[in-house]
Design an enzyme around this catalytic site. Structure first.
Site, PDB file in Angstrom:
ATOM      1  NE  ARG A  27      -3.558   2.364  -0.129  1.00  0.00           N
ATOM      2  CZ  ARG A  27      -4.649   2.841   0.488  1.00  0.00           C
ATOM      3  NH1 ARG A  27      -5.188   2.148   1.482  1.00  0.00           N
ATOM      4  NH2 ARG A  27      -5.186   3.968   0.109  1.00  0.00           N
ATOM      5  N   GLY A  28       0.841   1.991  -1.083  1.00  0.00           N
ATOM      6  CA  GLY A  28       1.778   3.085  -1.277  1.00  0.00           C
ATOM      7  C   GLY A  28       1.807   4.088  -0.153  1.00  0.00           C
ATOM      8  CD  GLU A  29      -3.148   5.727   2.263  1.00  0.00           C
ATOM      9  OE1 GLU A  29      -3.755   5.510   3.325  1.00  0.00           O
ATOM     10  OE2 GLU A  29      -3.638   6.394   1.327  1.00  0.00           O
ATOM     11  CG  ASP A  30      -0.289   2.007   4.902  1.00  0.00           C
ATOM     12  OD1 ASP A  30      -0.768   3.137   5.094  1.00  0.00           O
ATOM     13  OD2 ASP A  30      -0.936   0.956   5.074  1.00  0.00           O
ATOM     14  CB  THR A  31       5.281   0.514   3.176  1.00  0.00           C
ATOM     15  OG1 THR A  31       4.752  -0.106   1.989  1.00  0.00           O
ATOM     16  CG2 THR A  31       4.506   0.026   4.390  1.00  0.00           C
ATOM     17  NE  ARG A  32       3.954   5.005  -3.860  1.00  0.00           N
ATOM     18  CZ  ARG A  32       3.778   4.154  -4.876  1.00  0.00           C
ATOM     19  NH1 ARG A  32       4.810   3.786  -5.601  1.00  0.00           N
ATOM     20  NH2 ARG A  32       2.577   3.683  -5.136  1.00  0.00           N
ATOM     21  CD  GLU A  93      -0.412  -4.730  -6.714  1.00  0.00           C
ATOM     22  OE1 GLU A  93       0.003  -3.787  -7.409  1.00  0.00           O
ATOM     23  OE2 GLU A  93       0.066  -5.026  -5.613  1.00  0.00           O
TER      24      GLU A  93
END
Length: 416
Positions: A27-32, A93
């Site tokens: 999840r991009g907003e969490d760990t990108r 995904e």
């Protein structure tokens, strides 16, 4: 590690061509910009080709190109974070990843990043909150598919990142992925290996936890099994190194005038791409410049002149701390000239091992047939414990009558 097992790979999986070694789902907003970015950089640093979707999530439907990238990956790493299940994109995904695991035997590693695996498995906590929204806005069949995928993925063996230094967790993940990746690059070794436990007892204990660079020499006559031993050791320990290269038949390649080819192979194996240069002196300079900080495993097989070593591994200063160089040769003196730390002499097979290896090729079983015992003993005597000679002699006699064996034995006696 969570308790579960991966599906065993099939023979069809082993020959499948992959575009990527690893697909990263997150999840991009969490760990990108933190954990996943550091994981990606470390995987890349170990020359593990990794796909990371750099597009922000937002579209209703996951793109076909992304689905294709999942299919073309050998391994998927799924980073479950607090808001993972809020993203329909991530859940699509994951569903595709679990489908590839089922149909293509893709390897899947879940990473539980500051989340409880039980919340992922049962869709409780933040995962439950996400699904309370999805159930109001998404087709029930698709929601169930997402739930099934989360439950299945959470039961797989994976990694827990809750406390401690993230760098330590990332190192553990990368090491596990690297081991899996190396399994696809193992050197082929024949199934009829006999007596190798005796030979490998010392060599398999080689450790890469070194404060210096170690050079190991393996010597003995032709056909004694030096290359096979080096291959087994290479397969056993290569995962411990940043890069590895096995240069086989160096003597023969040099005799053909292909020195440049060997230097290029060494660089290709250790750097992951082709490096073009026009002469061996440039090759030396590039090897020194590119590998001086890398912890590498290099095997130089069947060397008969010091010049061959100078062009490929001329100085230990060319390589990073922790590197191991293994040299196989018929010439023990050559190892001394180069300055080998450990020399290992490969001894002939003992009678029990020799008769077993010979019988496997002559009779397709571990012992001679009753009427052929005496003749087999004579043949093994003439092979002098050399594995190659035992294989060739045994194969040449397979299916022949006793009279033909006696005739072959007479010819051997005349030659001796």
């Amino acid at each position: 590690m969570a308790s579960s097992t991966q599906k065993p790979s099939s023979s069809s999986t082993s020959v499948r061509k992959y575009q990527f070694e690893v697909f990263l789902s997150f999840r991009g907003e969490d760990t990108r910009n933190n954990f996943t970015d550091h994981l990606f950089v470390n995987l890349h640093g170990m020359r593990i080709k990794t796909f990371r979707d750099d597009q922000l999530e937002g579209a209703e439907e996951i793109k076909s190109e992304l689905l294709k990238s999942i299919e073309e990956s050998r391994i998927s790493i799924v980073v479950f974070s607090k808001n993972y299940a809020h993203s329909k994109w991530c859940l699509d995904e994951l569903a595709k990843i679990m489908e590839c695991r089922e149909e293509m035997e893709q390897i899947v590693f879940p990473v539980f990043y500051h989340v409880d695996p039980c919340d992922v498995r049962k869709q409780t906590g933040s995962f439950g909150e996400a699904f309370s929204i999805h159930e109001r806005n998404v087709d029930a069949k698709k929601v169930q598919r997402w739930r099934d995928s989360l439950t299945e993925a959470s039961n797989l063996s994976g990694f827990h990142v809750n406390d401690g230094y993230e760098s330590k967790h990332i190192k553990e993940i990368v090491n596990q992925i690297f081991k899996r990746s190396m399994n696809s690059k193992l050197l082929h070794i024949n199934d009829d290996i006999v007596g190798m436990d005796f030979h490998l007892k010392e060599l398999k204990s080689l450790s890469s936890d070194l404060n210096d660079i170690r050079v190991v020499g393996i010597y003995g006559p032709g056909g004694i099994g030096k290359t096979t031993i080096a291959k087994i050791v290479y397969n056993e320990i290569q995962y411990q190194f940043t890069s590895a290269s096995f240069l086989q038949d160096v003597r023969e390649t040099f005799n053909k005038g292909c020195q440049l080819q060997l230097q290029q192979q060494l660089l290709h194996d250790t750097m992951g791409n082709d490096v073009e240069f026009s002469n061996i002196n440039k090759g030396i300079n590039i090897i020194k410049a590119r590998l001086d900080s890398k912890k590498v495993l290099i095997v130089i097989d069947d060397v008969d002149h010091l010049e061959q070593l100078k062009l490929l591994v001329g100085s230990l200063k060319w390589f990073g701390i922790g590197s191991i160089i293994i040299i196989t040769t018929r010439d023990q003196h050559l190892l001394g000239e180069y300055g080998v730390d450990i020399s290992y002499k490969v001894e002939q097979l003992h009678y029990k091992e020799a008769i077993q290896l010979f019988s496997r090729h002559a009779f397709k079983q571990n012992v001679p047939k009753e009427d052929y015992v005496n003749l087999s003993n004579c043949m093994v005597h003439y092979a002098q414990g050399l594995p190659l000679a035992l294989k060739v002699l045994g194969s040449s006699l397979h299916g022949m009558a006793i009279d033909e064996w006696k005739s072959a034995l007479d010819k051997l006696k005349k030659k001796c």
